[in-house]
Structures are given as structure tokens and as C-alpha cells.
Write a protein that holds these residues in place. Sequence first.
Motif, mmCIF file in Angstrom:
data_model
loop_
_atom_site.group_PDB
_atom_site.id
_atom_site.type_symbol
_atom_site.label_atom_id
_atom_site.label_comp_id
_atom_site.label_asym_id
_atom_site.label_seq_id
_atom_site.Cartn_x
_atom_site.Cartn_y
_atom_site.Cartn_z
ATOM 1 N N ARG A 25 0.798 -1.248 0.002
ATOM 2 C CA ARG A 25 0.053 0.093 0.259
ATOM 3 C C ARG A 25 0.968 1.342 0.022
ATOM 4 N NH1 ARG A 25 -4.084 -0.038 3.826
ATOM 5 N NH2 ARG A 25 -3.841 -2.018 4.413
ATOM 6 N N PRO A 26 0.368 2.269 -0.384
ATOM 7 C CA PRO A 26 1.134 3.603 -0.445
ATOM 8 C C PRO A 26 1.385 3.901 1.204
ATOM 9 C CG PRO A 26 -0.579 3.865 -2.087
ATOM 10 C CD PRO A 26 -0.884 2.445 -1.127
ATOM 11 N N ALA A 27 2.600 4.425 1.350
ATOM 12 C CA ALA A 27 2.654 5.162 2.698
ATOM 13 C C ALA A 27 3.549 6.582 2.452
ATOM 14 C CB ALA A 27 3.454 4.161 3.597
ATOM 15 N N LEU A 28 3.061 7.338 3.354
ATOM 16 C CA LEU A 28 4.150 8.770 3.055
ATOM 17 C C LEU A 28 5.317 8.882 4.116
ATOM 18 C CD1 LEU A 28 4.058 11.787 2.811
ATOM 19 C CD2 LEU A 28 2.552 12.295 4.754
ATOM 20 N N VAL A 29 6.368 9.082 3.783
ATOM 21 C CA VAL A 29 7.316 9.244 4.765
ATOM 22 C C VAL A 29 7.550 10.358 5.589
ATOM 23 C CG1 VAL A 29 9.962 9.215 4.681
ATOM 24 C CG2 VAL A 29 9.068 7.817 3.014
ATOM 25 N N LEU A 30 7.465 10.093 6.728
ATOM 26 C CA LEU A 30 7.351 11.270 7.852
ATOM 27 C C LEU A 30 8.752 11.451 8.309
ATOM 28 C CD1 LEU A 30 5.372 12.959 9.367
ATOM 29 C CD2 LEU A 30 5.253 11.370 11.163
ATOM 30 N N GLN A 31 9.758 10.689 8.296
ATOM 31 C CA GLN A 31 10.991 10.746 8.935
ATOM 32 C C GLN A 31 11.765 11.758 8.115
ATOM 33 O OE1 GLN A 31 13.101 7.150 10.302
ATOM 34 N NE2 GLN A 31 14.281 7.542 8.547
ATOM 35 N N SER A 32 12.701 12.534 9.120
ATOM 36 C CA SER A 32 13.567 13.613 8.594
ATOM 37 C C SER A 32 14.581 13.059 7.580
ATOM 38 C CB SER A 32 14.123 14.094 9.817
ATOM 39 O OG SER A 32 15.470 14.902 9.197
ATOM 40 N N ASP A 33 14.732 13.919 6.532
ATOM 41 C CA ASP A 33 15.945 13.298 5.451
ATOM 42 C C ASP A 33 17.204 13.508 6.084
ATOM 43 O OD1 ASP A 33 14.125 12.972 3.383
ATOM 44 O OD2 ASP A 33 14.259 15.035 2.629
ATOM 45 N N LEU A 34 17.427 13.940 7.388
ATOM 46 C CA LEU A 34 18.860 13.674 7.830
ATOM 47 C C LEU A 34 19.132 12.193 8.278
ATOM 48 C CD1 LEU A 34 18.776 16.672 10.261
ATOM 49 C CD2 LEU A 34 20.177 16.625 8.158
ATOM 50 N N ILE A 35 18.009 11.821 8.896
ATOM 51 C CA ILE A 35 18.159 10.258 9.010
ATOM 52 C C ILE A 35 18.022 9.530 7.704
ATOM 53 C CG2 ILE A 35 17.003 8.434 10.316
ATOM 54 C CD1 ILE A 35 17.931 10.794 12.207
ATOM 55 N N ASN A 36 17.214 9.807 6.966
ATOM 56 C CA ASN A 36 16.987 9.093 5.532
ATOM 57 C C ASN A 36 18.360 9.175 4.772
ATOM 58 O OD1 ASN A 36 14.407 8.533 6.327
ATOM 59 N ND2 ASN A 36 13.820 10.379 4.772
ATOM 60 N N GLU A 37 19.071 10.201 4.864
ATOM 61 C CA GLU A 37 20.441 10.304 4.181
ATOM 62 C C GLU A 37 21.629 9.544 4.972
ATOM 63 O OE1 GLU A 37 20.760 14.668 3.561
ATOM 64 O OE2 GLU A 37 19.119 14.478 2.348
ATOM 65 N N ALA A 38 21.508 9.410 6.103
ATOM 66 C CA ALA A 38 22.448 8.543 7.019
ATOM 67 C C ALA A 38 22.112 7.147 6.524
ATOM 68 C CB ALA A 38 22.033 9.068 8.350
ATOM 69 N N GLU A 39 21.160 6.699 5.874
ATOM 70 C CA GLU A 39 21.034 5.321 5.702
ATOM 71 C C GLU A 39 20.730 4.370 6.775
ATOM 72 O OE1 GLU A 39 23.988 3.978 3.053
ATOM 73 O OE2 GLU A 39 23.849 5.617 1.630
ATOM 74 N N TYR A 40 19.844 5.009 7.665
ATOM 75 C CA TYR A 40 19.343 4.196 8.941
ATOM 76 C C TYR A 40 18.518 3.005 8.222
ATOM 77 C CZ TYR A 40 17.737 3.162 13.525
ATOM 78 O OH TYR A 40 17.177 2.588 14.677
ATOM 79 N N PRO A 41 18.541 1.762 8.827
ATOM 80 C CA PRO A 41 18.083 0.689 8.137
ATOM 81 C C PRO A 41 16.329 0.718 8.104
ATOM 82 C CG PRO A 41 18.914 0.147 10.239
ATOM 83 C CD PRO A 41 19.432 1.555 10.003
ATOM 84 N N SER A 42 15.809 1.481 8.810
ATOM 85 C CA SER A 42 14.293 1.653 8.851
ATOM 86 C C SER A 42 13.861 3.156 8.585
ATOM 87 C CB SER A 42 13.786 1.053 10.195
ATOM 88 O OG SER A 42 14.120 1.725 11.329
ATOM 89 N N THR A 43 12.767 3.265 8.154
ATOM 90 C CA THR A 43 12.090 4.598 8.145
ATOM 91 C C THR A 43 10.598 4.880 8.641
ATOM 92 O OG1 THR A 43 13.306 4.673 6.016
ATOM 93 C CG2 THR A 43 11.342 6.213 6.307
ATOM 94 N N ILE A 44 10.133 6.053 9.237
ATOM 95 C CA ILE A 44 9.036 6.123 9.840
ATOM 96 C C ILE A 44 8.082 6.452 8.803
ATOM 97 C CG2 ILE A 44 7.650 7.384 11.671
ATOM 98 C CD1 ILE A 44 10.212 7.461 13.103
ATOM 99 N N VAL A 45 6.856 5.963 8.513
ATOM 100 C CA VAL A 45 5.885 6.268 7.494
ATOM 101 C C VAL A 45 4.536 6.238 8.130
ATOM 102 C CG1 VAL A 45 7.399 5.097 5.782
ATOM 103 C CG2 VAL A 45 5.484 3.844 6.874
ATOM 104 N N ILE A 46 3.637 6.879 7.405
ATOM 105 C CA ILE A 46 2.269 6.719 7.683
ATOM 106 C C ILE A 46 1.304 6.032 6.489
ATOM 107 C CG2 ILE A 46 0.270 8.137 7.970
ATOM 108 C CD1 ILE A 46 2.073 10.767 8.514
ATOM 109 N N PRO A 47 0.955 4.992 6.894
ATOM 110 C CA PRO A 47 0.282 4.027 5.841
ATOM 111 C C PRO A 47 -0.921 4.820 5.438
ATOM 112 C CG PRO A 47 0.033 3.020 8.134
ATOM 113 C CD PRO A 47 0.964 4.292 8.101
ATOM 114 N N THR A 48 -1.347 4.388 4.454
ATOM 115 C CA THR A 48 -2.712 4.956 3.668
ATOM 116 C C THR A 48 -3.609 3.672 3.731
ATOM 117 O OG1 THR A 48 -2.289 4.419 1.428
ATOM 118 C CG2 THR A 48 -1.660 6.607 2.267
#
Length: 114
Positions: A25-48
Motif C-alpha cells: 500500500r502507499p505510505a508517506l515518509v514522515l522521517q527527517s531527511d537527515l536520518i534518511n540520508e544517513a542510511e538508517y535501516p528503517s524509516t518512519i511512515v504513515i500508511p494509507t
Amino acid sequence: MPIKRGHLYIVDFNPRIKTKPGKLRPALVLQSDLINEAEYPSTIVIPTTTRIVENPGILRLHLKKGQGGVGRDSDLLLGQLIAVANESFRKEIGSLTHALMEEVDNRIRIILSL
């Protein structure tokens, strides 16, 4: 695939467990790009969901077909923030406007008492 805040992706939420959404399903990325760019292994999202609720209050935000790339009218499930493994992301489908992201941010602040 780069993961970006404010963008929507098709995410594999399987397996479904209790209130955790299942399936692709589609999900919106809520997590900061600072964390995303650091290649943390998981990402906080909001499902639809496409199960639209009339007068849902603060816990859902309605997206019309096409907004953010969703193929059908959908609700963002703001009360179901979830961290998913980055391997669960399948493809990017679009992004929200600045105004819609501000509304998401405002509601999340209220929900989390920030």
C-alpha cells in the motif's frame, strides 16, 4: 532508491498483525531527511487506506485520487505511524504539496503532544 520525507512510496507491510496494516500500500515518509540520508535501516511512515471514513477527526487526512500519486481516494492513517525496514519500499509514486505536508505536521504535533 533514495527515500525522501514528504514522498509516497508503495511499501510492503506484510504480514498483517493485529492493527498493523498488511499488504502492499502507499505510505508517506514522515522521517527527517537527515536520518534518511544517513542510511538508517528503517524509516518512519504513515500508511494509507482506501477505506474512507466520513468525519474522521484528526487521526486521518484525506487525499484525493492523484494527490501524492495515489491511484484512488485514500486516507493517511496519522494514528498509525510505523517504522518499516527500508527493504520494504517498492517504488516511489509521488509527493505531497508543501501545504499538505504542513497539515500532516500540524496534526502529528497534536497527536504526539509536541
